[in-house]
Design an enzyme around this catalytic site. Structure first.
Site, PDB file in Angstrom:
ATOM      1  N   LYS A   1      -4.344  -6.741   3.480  1.00 28.98           N
ATOM      2  CA  LYS A   1      -4.302  -5.592   2.562  1.00 28.98           C
ATOM      3  C   LYS A   1      -5.714  -5.237   2.093  1.00 28.98           C
ATOM      4  CE  LYS A   1      -2.948  -2.388  -0.376  1.00 28.98           C
ATOM      5  NZ  LYS A   1      -3.490  -2.438  -1.671  1.00 28.98           N
TER       6      LYS A   1
ATOM      7  N   GLU B   1      -9.845   2.020   4.397  1.00 34.83           N
ATOM      8  CA  GLU B   1      -9.572   3.231   3.594  1.00 34.83           C
ATOM      9  C   GLU B   1     -10.873   3.771   2.973  1.00 34.83           C
ATOM     10  OE1 GLU B   1      -6.345   2.597   0.702  1.00 34.83           O
ATOM     11  OE2 GLU B   1      -7.638   3.477  -0.815  1.00 34.83           O
TER      12      GLU B   1
ATOM     13  N   SER C   1       0.830  -1.213   0.000  1.00 36.51           N
ATOM     14  CA  SER C   1       0.000   0.000   0.000  1.00 36.51           C
ATOM     15  C   SER C   1       0.854   1.248   0.000  1.00 36.51           C
ATOM     16  CB  SER C   1      -0.918   0.035   1.225  1.00 36.51           C
ATOM     17  OG  SER C   1      -1.656   1.246   1.222  1.00 36.51           O
TER      18      SER C   1
ATOM     19  N   HIS D   1      -7.390  -3.503   4.897  1.00 33.89           N
ATOM     20  CA  HIS D   1      -6.794  -2.156   4.909  1.00 33.89           C
ATOM     21  C   HIS D   1      -7.528  -1.262   3.906  1.00 33.89           C
ATOM     22  CE1 HIS D   1      -4.266   0.736   2.764  1.00 33.89           C
ATOM     23  NE2 HIS D   1      -3.607   0.950   3.888  1.00 33.89           N
ATOM     24  N   ASN D   2      -7.722  -1.755   2.698  1.00 29.93           N
ATOM     25  CA  ASN D   2      -8.407  -0.964   1.686  1.00 29.93           C
ATOM     26  C   ASN D   2      -9.868  -0.705   2.064  1.00 29.93           C
ATOM     27  OD1 ASN D   2      -5.970  -1.369   0.342  1.00 29.93           O
ATOM     28  ND2 ASN D   2      -6.947  -1.501  -1.654  1.00 29.93           N
TER      29      ASN D   2
HETATM   30  P1  NDP Z   1      -1.515  -2.026 -13.880  1.00 25.28           P
HETATM   31  O1  NDP Z   1      -2.425  -2.658 -12.909  1.00 25.28           O
HETATM   32  O2  NDP Z   1      -2.080  -0.986 -14.784  1.00 25.28           O
HETATM   33  O3  NDP Z   1      -0.843  -3.180 -14.768  1.00 25.28           O
HETATM   34  C1  NDP Z   1      -0.005  -2.870 -15.863  1.00 25.28           C
HETATM   35  C2  NDP Z   1       1.138  -3.845 -15.955  1.00 25.28           C
HETATM   36  O4  NDP Z   1       0.646  -5.197 -16.084  1.00 25.28           O
HETATM   37  C3  NDP Z   1       2.000  -3.581 -17.173  1.00 25.28           C
HETATM   38  O5  NDP Z   1       3.339  -3.795 -16.823  1.00 25.28           O
HETATM   39  C4  NDP Z   1       1.502  -4.632 -18.163  1.00 25.28           C
HETATM   40  O6  NDP Z   1       2.453  -4.979 -19.154  1.00 25.28           O
HETATM   41  C5  NDP Z   1       1.256  -5.791 -17.239  1.00 25.28           C
HETATM   42  N1  NDP Z   1       0.365  -6.791 -17.815  1.00 25.28           N
HETATM   43  C6  NDP Z   1      -0.964  -6.667 -18.044  1.00 25.28           C
HETATM   44  N2  NDP Z   1      -1.459  -7.804 -18.561  1.00 25.28           N
HETATM   45  C7  NDP Z   1      -0.415  -8.679 -18.666  1.00 25.28           C
HETATM   46  C8  NDP Z   1      -0.303 -10.019 -19.115  1.00 25.28           C
HETATM   47  N3  NDP Z   1      -1.349 -10.701 -19.552  1.00 25.28           N
HETATM   48  N4  NDP Z   1       0.930 -10.586 -19.071  1.00 25.28           N
HETATM   49  C9  NDP Z   1       1.994  -9.910 -18.621  1.00 25.28           C
HETATM   50  N5  NDP Z   1       1.935  -8.644 -18.171  1.00 25.28           N
HETATM   51  C10 NDP Z   1       0.743  -8.038 -18.195  1.00 25.28           C
HETATM   52  O7  NDP Z   1      -0.217  -1.422 -13.142  1.00 25.28           O
HETATM   53  P2  NDP Z   1      -0.038  -0.697 -11.727  1.00 25.28           P
HETATM   54  O8  NDP Z   1       1.393  -0.374 -11.658  1.00 25.28           O
HETATM   55  O9  NDP Z   1      -1.043   0.360 -11.495  1.00 25.28           O
HETATM   56  O10 NDP Z   1      -0.360  -1.832 -10.660  1.00 25.28           O
HETATM   57  C11 NDP Z   1       0.366  -3.049 -10.588  1.00 25.28           C
HETATM   58  C12 NDP Z   1      -0.241  -3.917  -9.509  1.00 25.28           C
HETATM   59  O11 NDP Z   1      -0.133  -3.247  -8.254  1.00 25.28           O
HETATM   60  C13 NDP Z   1      -1.730  -4.207  -9.703  1.00 25.28           C
HETATM   61  O12 NDP Z   1      -2.009  -5.510  -9.292  1.00 25.28           O
HETATM   62  C14 NDP Z   1      -2.401  -3.205  -8.797  1.00 25.28           C
HETATM   63  O13 NDP Z   1      -3.675  -3.632  -8.376  1.00 25.28           O
HETATM   64  C15 NDP Z   1      -1.413  -3.144  -7.653  1.00 25.28           C
HETATM   65  N6  NDP Z   1      -1.433  -1.918  -6.856  1.00 25.28           N
HETATM   66  C16 NDP Z   1      -1.577  -0.707  -7.437  1.00 25.28           C
HETATM   67  C17 NDP Z   1      -1.585   0.453  -6.682  1.00 25.28           C
HETATM   68  C18 NDP Z   1      -1.714   1.763  -7.326  1.00 25.28           C
HETATM   69  O14 NDP Z   1      -1.783   2.764  -6.584  1.00 25.28           O
HETATM   70  N7  NDP Z   1      -1.754   1.852  -8.642  1.00 25.28           N
HETATM   71  C19 NDP Z   1      -1.428   0.403  -5.223  1.00 25.28           C
HETATM   72  C20 NDP Z   1      -1.202  -0.903  -4.717  1.00 25.28           C
HETATM   73  C21 NDP Z   1      -1.224  -2.005  -5.511  1.00 25.28           C
HETATM   74  P3  NDP Z   1       2.515  -4.181 -20.565  1.00 25.28           P
HETATM   75  O15 NDP Z   1       3.354  -2.964 -20.316  1.00 25.28           O
HETATM   76  O16 NDP Z   1       3.166  -5.126 -21.496  1.00 25.28           O
HETATM   77  O17 NDP Z   1       1.097  -3.848 -20.938  1.00 25.28           O
END
Ligand code: NDP
Length: 475
Positions: free
Chosen positions: A182, A189, A128, A185-186
């Protein structure tokens, strides 16, 4: 093979965590499904530390020292399963796969079992703090096998937020426990944000404050017992002026809240566990109501009935709102911790609520001064039946109770919705009630379904012969 950790999935979260590891002196192998994100990261920040650029999963895995540690930061759901499969095929027994995405804890339980069967250590880690936290120190909630924490823990603890010299990261428990906490936690939130929203609504519609005046109140509150990240950013958002119109930004944003699902998961899990997380549920439903655009548009002209007078004692009512917010917030946390205790019992996780309060003090979205008090409450009594009963919180609510009731009454008389304030107060009244109407519910259930009831004056279960002579028989 020289990288100590690999990160795959280099969108905002993954790239910031990779940079955080590198800034702490670790050599970080980088991988992303499409090479564009990897190169963009290296171009913008490659100088911050020691990165290893890799294109294929095989190259990525080969770049890691053994036991290999890979952090997955991809989109939660099917993408995570696909990436885990690919990695598992390339990795060896003893290696560690960490899923840092927002996975549903039941998925983590399933994945952990599947990986354990292949000799791999699977660590579902709740992270988080959003993108800022990922870069500068998040709160990390890793579950999974205790052994894997021995080699992984120090690395995660070094990149986590630190409060009073204590890292906001600790081993939570087996399999899905990290993602479960987690999730809760959300959920907390969501409740906290809804309560802040209700306070804002009262300032705007009951006291007639503009956004700037409300921002000033939140800035002031952030110096006291409500001090928290969410109260701090509330003031920032309310102070933001829209460049296009010159109005407060909050007044030009559409009032329909979206959600990605973790609040909904929390409530679904609470329903299954039978835990009344009313504050969280109201928050999830309040977002859903705000997003019911068709119904809201059609309902605009509905009667309000006769409305009450607006408060004229501005300073006193402002303090009453603060007290209502604080008391309702205590209820929301108490409910969240009840859910954690229930999840722990259900899945045999042996979770320690005091540890969670400790690691939530920094890095994460719900970080707040009052988590110190929660930590102390569980230190004093690890088996606390409810946070509300800890002396500190009991006194805080007793101090707030009159204001809390007044705020709910005034809001109701003015036709201002306060679902979370009101339901938290009802929860409190329900919890402390001498007699609940559940006795009647039991009578009705026995009437139509012979479901039986217990008596206050005798052991065992009883049934009344409702369609017979209405005498009572032991069940
Ligand atoms: P996203 O959730 O938008 O995911 C994008 C990433 O996933 C890219 O690197 C993409 O690769 C990859 N991806 C998507 N589909 C596939 C696939 N089929 N195979 C391989 N790679 C794939 O990114 P975030 O950075 O926002 O979040 C990452 C994780 O962290 C998520 O699970 C999210 O829920 C979690 N999270 C996010 C928070 C936030 O504030 N954003 C906070 C806490 C947790 P490509 O570049 O090739 O498309």
């Amino acid at each position: 093979a020289r990288a100590q950790i690999g990160v795959t999935g280099l969108a905002v979260m993954g790239s910031n965590i990779a940079r955080n590891f590198a800034r702490h002196g670790y050599t970080v192998a980088l991988h992303n499904r499409s090479i564009g994100k990897t190169d963009a990261l290296l171009e913008a920040h490659g100088g911050e530390g020691d990165f290893v650029r890799t294109e294929t999963v095989e190259e990525f895995v080969a770049a890691l020292e053994k036991p290999r540690r890979v952090l997955i930061m991809v989109k939660a759901g099917d993408a995570t399963d696909a990436v885990i499969e690919e990695l598992a095929d390339a990795m060896e027994p003893g290696d560690i796969i960490i899923d840092g995405g927002n996975a549903l804890y039941t998925d983590t339980i399933r994945r952990e079992a599947a990986m354990a069967a292949r000799g791999l250590n699977f660590v579902g880690a709740g992270i988080s703090g959003g993108e800022e936290g990922a870069l500068n120190g998040p709160a990390i909630m890793p579950g999974g096998p205790k052994e894997s924490y021995e080699s992984l823990g120090p690395m995660l603890e070094s990149i986590a937020a630190q409060v009073d010299g204590t890292p906001c990261c600790t081993h939570i428990g087996p399999d899905g426990s990290g993602h479960f906490v987690k999730m809760v936690h959300n959920g907390i939130e969501y409740a906290d944000m809804q309560l802040i929203g209700e306070a804002y609504n009262l300032f705007r519609d009951a006291l007639g404050f503009d956004a700037k005046q409300i921002a000033d109140v939140f800035t002031q509150w952030n110096t006291g017992e409500l001090e928290s990240y969410l109260v701090e950013i509330t003031a920032e958002v309310l102070n933001q002026v829209d460049a296009k119109t010159g109005k407060p930004l909050v007044d030009v944003i559409v009032d329909a809240a979206e959600q990605k699902g973790t609040g909904r998961w929390t409530v679904k899990s609470a329903l299954d566990l039978g835990i009344p997380v009313t504050g969280i549920a109201e928050a999830v439903f309040a977002r859903a109501l705000s997003g019911s655009r068709t119904q809201r548009a059609a309902a605009k002209g509905l009667a309000s009935g006769v409305l009450g007078e607006k408060p004229t004692d501005v300073a006193e009512f402002t303090e009453a709102i603060r007290q209502a917010l604080y008391a309702s917030k205590i209820v929301a946390y108490a409910q969240g911790f009840d859910q954690i205790a229930a999840g722990s019992a259900e899945y045999n996780w042996d979770l320690h609520p005091g540890d969670l309060a400790t690691i939530w003090r920094g890095g994460c979205i719900i970080r707040a001064r009052f988590l110190n008090r929660i930590k102390e409450a569980y230190e004093a009594d690890p088996a606390l039946p409810s946070l509300i009963l800890a002396p500190y919180f009991r006194e805080a609510i007793e101090k707030a109770i009159d204001s809390w009731r007044r705020v709910v009454v005034v809001a109701t008389q003015l036709g201002i919705p306060v679902p979370a304030f009101a339901s938290s107060l009802s929860y409190y009244d329900g919890l402390r009630a001498e007699r609940l109407p559940a006795a009647l519910t039991q009578g009705q259930r026995d009437f139509f379904g012979a479901h039986t009831y217990e008596r206050i004056d005798a052991e065992g279960k009883y049934h009344t012969l409702w369609s017979g002579d209405r005498s009572e028989v032991p069940a």
